[in-house]
Design a protein around this motif. Structure first.
Motif, PDB file in Angstrom:
ATOM      1  N   GLU A 182       8.404 -14.465  -3.651  1.00 28.24           N
ATOM      2  CA  GLU A 182       7.807 -13.620  -4.681  1.00 28.24           C
ATOM      3  C   GLU A 182       6.611 -14.263  -5.378  1.00 28.24           C
ATOM      4  OE1 GLU A 182      11.241 -12.762  -6.928  1.00 28.24           O
ATOM      5  OE2 GLU A 182      11.878 -11.153  -5.575  1.00 28.24           O
ATOM      6  N   LYS A 183       6.659 -15.560  -5.517  1.00 30.03           N
ATOM      7  CA  LYS A 183       5.540 -16.204  -6.236  1.00 30.03           C
ATOM      8  C   LYS A 183       4.201 -15.996  -5.537  1.00 30.03           C
ATOM      9  CE  LYS A 183       6.130 -20.893  -4.405  1.00 30.03           C
ATOM     10  NZ  LYS A 183       5.080 -20.782  -3.417  1.00 30.03           N
ATOM     11  N   ASP A 184       4.260 -15.735  -4.231  1.00 30.83           N
ATOM     12  CA  ASP A 184       3.021 -15.496  -3.507  1.00 30.83           C
ATOM     13  C   ASP A 184       2.322 -14.226  -3.951  1.00 30.83           C
ATOM     14  OD1 ASP A 184       2.979 -17.742  -1.750  1.00 30.83           O
ATOM     15  OD2 ASP A 184       4.685 -16.845  -0.711  1.00 30.83           O
ATOM     16  N   PHE A 185       3.082 -13.354  -4.581  1.00 32.66           N
ATOM     17  CA  PHE A 185       2.483 -12.087  -4.985  1.00 32.66           C
ATOM     18  C   PHE A 185       2.046 -12.052  -6.436  1.00 32.66           C
ATOM     19  CE2 PHE A 185       5.137 -11.189  -1.357  1.00 32.66           C
ATOM     20  CZ  PHE A 185       4.301 -10.434  -0.571  1.00 32.66           C
ATOM     21  N   LEU A 186       2.387 -13.120  -7.111  1.00 31.14           N
ATOM     22  CA  LEU A 186       2.032 -13.128  -8.525  1.00 31.14           C
ATOM     23  C   LEU A 186       0.627 -13.623  -8.725  1.00 31.14           C
ATOM     24  CD1 LEU A 186       5.391 -14.550  -9.910  1.00 31.14           C
ATOM     25  CD2 LEU A 186       4.696 -12.163  -9.746  1.00 31.14           C
ATOM     26  N   ASP A 187      -0.067 -12.941  -9.571  1.00 29.15           N
ATOM     27  CA  ASP A 187      -1.463 -13.339  -9.855  1.00 29.15           C
ATOM     28  C   ASP A 187      -1.489 -14.542 -10.779  1.00 29.15           C
ATOM     29  OD1 ASP A 187      -2.408  -9.937  -9.796  1.00 29.15           O
ATOM     30  OD2 ASP A 187      -2.890 -11.477  -8.307  1.00 29.15           O
TER      31      ASP A 187
ATOM     32  N   LEU B   9       8.167   6.701  -6.937  1.00 29.28           N
ATOM     33  CA  LEU B   9       7.325   6.958  -8.116  1.00 29.28           C
ATOM     34  C   LEU B   9       6.175   5.947  -8.193  1.00 29.28           C
ATOM     35  CD1 LEU B   9       9.856   7.788 -10.982  1.00 29.28           C
ATOM     36  CD2 LEU B   9       7.973   9.239 -10.202  1.00 29.28           C
ATOM     37  N   LEU B  10       6.547   4.704  -7.891  1.00 29.96           N
ATOM     38  CA  LEU B  10       5.542   3.632  -7.928  1.00 29.96           C
ATOM     39  C   LEU B  10       4.424   3.910  -6.920  1.00 29.96           C
ATOM     40  CD1 LEU B  10       4.596   0.842  -8.838  1.00 29.96           C
ATOM     41  CD2 LEU B  10       6.219  -0.180  -7.252  1.00 29.96           C
ATOM     42  N   ASP B  11       4.840   4.359  -5.759  1.00 31.34           N
ATOM     43  CA  ASP B  11       3.865   4.680  -4.709  1.00 31.34           C
ATOM     44  C   ASP B  11       2.925   5.803  -5.172  1.00 31.34           C
ATOM     45  OD1 ASP B  11       3.263   3.951  -1.906  1.00 31.34           O
ATOM     46  OD2 ASP B  11       3.492   6.105  -1.600  1.00 31.34           O
ATOM     47  N   ASP B  12       3.523   6.826  -5.747  1.00 36.58           N
ATOM     48  CA  ASP B  12       2.703   7.953  -6.239  1.00 36.58           C
ATOM     49  C   ASP B  12       1.808   7.509  -7.398  1.00 36.58           C
ATOM     50  OD1 ASP B  12       3.688   9.709  -4.399  1.00 36.58           O
ATOM     51  OD2 ASP B  12       5.269  10.510  -5.697  1.00 36.58           O
ATOM     52  N   TYR B  13       2.347   6.608  -8.207  1.00 32.27           N
ATOM     53  CA  TYR B  13       1.578   6.105  -9.350  1.00 32.27           C
ATOM     54  C   TYR B  13       0.339   5.348  -8.856  1.00 32.27           C
ATOM     55  CZ  TYR B  13       0.425   3.293 -13.467  1.00 32.27           C
ATOM     56  OH  TYR B  13      -0.235   2.704 -14.515  1.00 32.27           O
ATOM     57  N   LEU B  14       0.566   4.480  -7.881  1.00 32.77           N
ATOM     58  CA  LEU B  14      -0.549   3.679  -7.361  1.00 32.77           C
ATOM     59  C   LEU B  14      -1.573   4.534  -6.615  1.00 32.77           C
ATOM     60  CD1 LEU B  14       1.420   0.539  -6.115  1.00 32.77           C
ATOM     61  CD2 LEU B  14      -0.227   0.624  -7.990  1.00 32.77           C
ATOM     62  N   MET B  15      -1.114   5.631  -6.063  1.00 31.20           N
ATOM     63  CA  MET B  15      -2.047   6.508  -5.337  1.00 31.20           C
ATOM     64  C   MET B  15      -2.583   7.617  -6.239  1.00 31.20           C
ATOM     65  SD  MET B  15      -2.437   5.178  -2.476  1.00 31.20           S
ATOM     66  CE  MET B  15      -3.338   6.428  -1.600  1.00 31.20           C
ATOM     67  N   ILE B  42       3.695  -6.430  -6.135  1.00 35.23           N
ATOM     68  CA  ILE B  42       3.777  -6.549  -4.667  1.00 35.23           C
ATOM     69  C   ILE B  42       3.117  -5.344  -4.007  1.00 35.23           C
ATOM     70  CG2 ILE B  42       5.353  -6.597  -2.677  1.00 35.23           C
ATOM     71  CD1 ILE B  42       7.381  -8.067  -4.516  1.00 35.23           C
ATOM     72  N   GLN B  43       3.502  -4.156  -4.494  1.00 39.34           N
ATOM     73  CA  GLN B  43       2.971  -2.934  -3.874  1.00 39.34           C
ATOM     74  C   GLN B  43       1.455  -2.814  -4.036  1.00 39.34           C
ATOM     75  OE1 GLN B  43       4.536  -0.938  -1.835  1.00 39.34           O
ATOM     76  NE2 GLN B  43       6.339  -2.232  -2.103  1.00 39.34           N
ATOM     77  N   THR B  44       0.963  -3.257  -5.179  1.00 40.20           N
ATOM     78  CA  THR B  44      -0.489  -3.214  -5.406  1.00 40.20           C
ATOM     79  C   THR B  44      -1.189  -4.027  -4.333  1.00 40.20           C
ATOM     80  OG1 THR B  44      -0.106  -3.086  -7.774  1.00 40.20           O
ATOM     81  CG2 THR B  44      -2.303  -3.706  -7.104  1.00 40.20           C
ATOM     82  N   GLN B  45      -0.631  -5.205  -4.063  1.00 36.19           N
ATOM     83  CA  GLN B  45      -1.274  -6.076  -3.078  1.00 36.19           C
ATOM     84  C   GLN B  45      -1.106  -5.569  -1.649  1.00 36.19           C
ATOM     85  OE1 GLN B  45       0.369  -9.858  -4.253  1.00 36.19           O
ATOM     86  NE2 GLN B  45      -0.652  -9.684  -6.231  1.00 36.19           N
ATOM     87  N   VAL B  46       0.044  -4.990  -1.359  1.00 30.67           N
ATOM     88  CA  VAL B  46       0.259  -4.464  -0.004  1.00 30.67           C
ATOM     89  C   VAL B  46      -0.710  -3.303   0.256  1.00 30.67           C
ATOM     90  CG1 VAL B  46       1.888  -3.194   1.473  1.00 30.67           C
ATOM     91  CG2 VAL B  46       2.668  -5.197   0.205  1.00 30.67           C
ATOM     92  N   ILE B  47      -0.826  -2.423  -0.729  1.00 31.10           N
ATOM     93  CA  ILE B  47      -1.728  -1.270  -0.559  1.00 31.10           C
ATOM     94  C   ILE B  47      -3.181  -1.738  -0.459  1.00 31.10           C
ATOM     95  CG2 ILE B  47      -2.629   0.805  -1.708  1.00 31.10           C
ATOM     96  CD1 ILE B  47       0.276   1.320  -2.679  1.00 31.10           C
ATOM     97  N   GLU B  48      -3.534  -2.710  -1.284  1.00 34.46           N
ATOM     98  CA  GLU B  48      -4.895  -3.253  -1.199  1.00 34.46           C
ATOM     99  C   GLU B  48      -5.155  -3.875   0.168  1.00 34.46           C
ATOM    100  OE1 GLU B  48      -7.795  -3.128  -2.797  1.00 34.46           O
ATOM    101  OE2 GLU B  48      -6.665  -1.594  -3.851  1.00 34.46           O
ATOM    102  N   GLY B  49      -4.124  -4.576   0.662  1.00 42.97           N
ATOM    103  CA  GLY B  49      -4.242  -5.195   1.987  1.00 42.97           C
ATOM    104  C   GLY B  49      -4.414  -4.144   3.077  1.00 42.97           C
ATOM    105  N   LEU B  50      -3.641  -3.067   2.955  1.00 43.37           N
ATOM    106  CA  LEU B  50      -3.743  -1.964   3.926  1.00 43.37           C
ATOM    107  C   LEU B  50      -5.149  -1.358   3.915  1.00 43.37           C
ATOM    108  CD1 LEU B  50      -0.451   0.114   3.562  1.00 43.37           C
ATOM    109  CD2 LEU B  50      -1.521  -0.485   5.722  1.00 43.37           C
TER     110      LEU B  50
END
Lengths: 187, 276
Positions: A182-187, B9-15, B42-50
């Motif tokens: 998880e720490k990898d995802f923390l800013d 909900l988180l997914d819809d929120y981010l989109m 986590i989801q923010t970064q995954v979506i950004e990565g995508l």
């Protein structure tokens, strides 16, 4: 035979096809305005490579806005893309100027972190099947609706598209989380 | 662990697919639930990565698309365009000078008839040791002066030279200085470097930065020319753009609005120089 770049596709048709996520129309557009757009950067202290880079980025911005349905064209496509190119090149020039100052080290360090994270996620995406990749990209980048995704990928209906998207995303999340703490995802 | 519903909900929120009301409700929940907040990161970064992967994919596709070559000669020409006008003025100015040329008073300030290649001949004129010897033939045969050193002439001059710097100088110089400047005015190759900047705030402005003329606005879209008039005391530059002439003050350091020249006599002369 006279080559006519516009033959067979007018503005409306190009835009409609782009909006539907037709990559061939994007390629067509890229070629059509290549000289015009790159000239903008080249005549403003940019190299041809930088010009190409800016133009490609601008087209992708245009593509993303068009496919997501967030764009209503009130001007010519070329005018719109030209203005994106101008903005992107201005930002690039500002970035260059900033980098020549003391912020350089911090910026590089931040870029490296982001880039490293993106590489990790890219590796996970690579492990997905082709259809999964497409569903997720169409949903998250092109921001297509489930109906559009179903039409594009030949799914029976929107429910199939929705289920597919859900499962693919779940799989990607698992892959990413399994590789990193998880720490990898923390800013 | 966040529930399935929360992840949706988180997914819809981010989109950005939630209604304003649902959005506010979800943000409250997010703020109160650290586990959900972590999932949000986590989801923010995954979506950004995508998104980034897709961006790169499209970029690669464009990169592999065959494009018409950038016509380097056209590009070069468009860059050189402003200088074409300036160079033309050099030639025009040279012949114009020679045509009007008559001897100047003996012992007066050394006349500034300089080789066209010299961009700022005034420095040489101010150095007595470097004064060239009078060359009568050069005076009578102007064409030869291209190969000659600057000359000193010895007889009175009756030259009706209109100096575009007059309009500007009139406010700051004495009549005597003005007169001297008038007879010494010349046109030389412009050595001003131009940098065009498309600026959000400034649309028709200019400034000088370390000797470089910064033009703020969409100047690249049309032809523009720099006309530089070099006198003994003062150098004056004008910008020609879209059928108007603008005076450029080289002491301007902050972006300043371009003001068109309105003096009819000056305009007429500038037009003549340009038209020639």
């Amino acid at each position: 035979m006279v080559y006519r770049p516009n033959s067979g596709m007018d503005e409306k048709e190009i835009f409609d096809r782009i909006r539907r996520g037709d990559e061939k129309a994007l390629e067509f557009l890229y070629k059509k305005y290549y000289r015009m757009m790159t000239k903008l950067v080249i005549t403003n202290s940019g190299t041809e490579e930088e010009a190409r880079d800016v133009y490609q980025d601008a087209l992708i911005v245009f593509w993303q806005k068009a496919t997501s349905g967030n764009l209503v064209m009130t001007s010519k496509i070329s005018t719109y893309i030209y203005s994106i190119c101008q903005n992107l090149w201005r930002k690039e020039l500002e970035r260059k100027k900033r980098l020549s100052n003391e912020e350089k080290d911090a910026a590089v360090s931040m870029d490296t972190e982001t880039s490293e994270r993106n590489k990790i996620i890219a590796r996970c995406i690579d492990q997905l099947g082709e259809t999964c990749k497409k569903v997720l990209m169409y949903y998250y980048f092109e921001e297509m609706s489930m109906q559009e995704i179903a039409d594009k990928l030949g799914f029976a209906n929107t429910d199939t598209a929705k289920t597919k998207k859900y499962k693919c995303k779940q799989k990607l999340d698992e892959l990413v989380k399994s590789q990193y703490s998880e720490k990898d995802f923390l800013d | 662990m966040a529930s399935e519903r929360d992840i949706e909900l988180l997914d819809d929120y981010l989109m950005n697919r939630l209604s304003a009301e649902d959005r506010v409700g979800f943000e409250k929940k997010l703020a109160a639930d650290p586990e959900l907040m972590q999932e949000f990161r986590i989801q923010t970064q995954v979506i950004e990565g995508l998104k980034e992967v897709r961006r790169m994919e499209l970029k690669k596709m464009l990169q592999n698309t065959a494009v018409p070559p950038v016509d380097s000669s056209v590009t070069l020409f468009s860059r050189l365009l402003p200088w074409v006008g300036a160079s033309a003025l050099v030639v025009i100015g040279f012949f114009w000078f020679n045509r009007l040329e008559e001897p100047v008073p003996s012992g007066s300030v050394q006349q500034a008839i300089h080789p066209v290649e010299k961009t700022r001949p005034t420095a040489e004129v101010e150095m007595p040791d470097e004064q060239p010897v009078l060359d009568e033939k050069a005076v009578s045969k102007p064409i030869q002066r291209k190969q000659e050193q600057p000359v000193k002439v010895s007889e009175p001059v009756k030259v009706e030279v209109y100096d575009p710097t007059q309009e500007i100088s009139a406010e700051t110089t004495t009549p005597a200085e003005l007169s001297a400047q008038r007879t010494e005015a010349g046109i030389s190759k412009s050595n001003i470097t131009v940098n065009v900047i498309d600026h959000k705030k400034y649309s028709q402005h200019y400034a000088f930065e370390n000797g470089t003329l910064m033009l703020y606005g969409p100047f690249e879209k049309n032809l523009y020319e720099i006309l530089e008039f070099i006198g003994e005391e003062k150098t004056t530059a004008f910008l020609y753009y879209k059928n108007s002439f603008y005076k450029l003050d080289t002491s301007i350091r902050i972006p300043t609005k371009l003001v068109p020249v309105t003096n009819n006599a000056l305009l007429q002369k500038l037009k003549e120089y340009r038209a020639q």
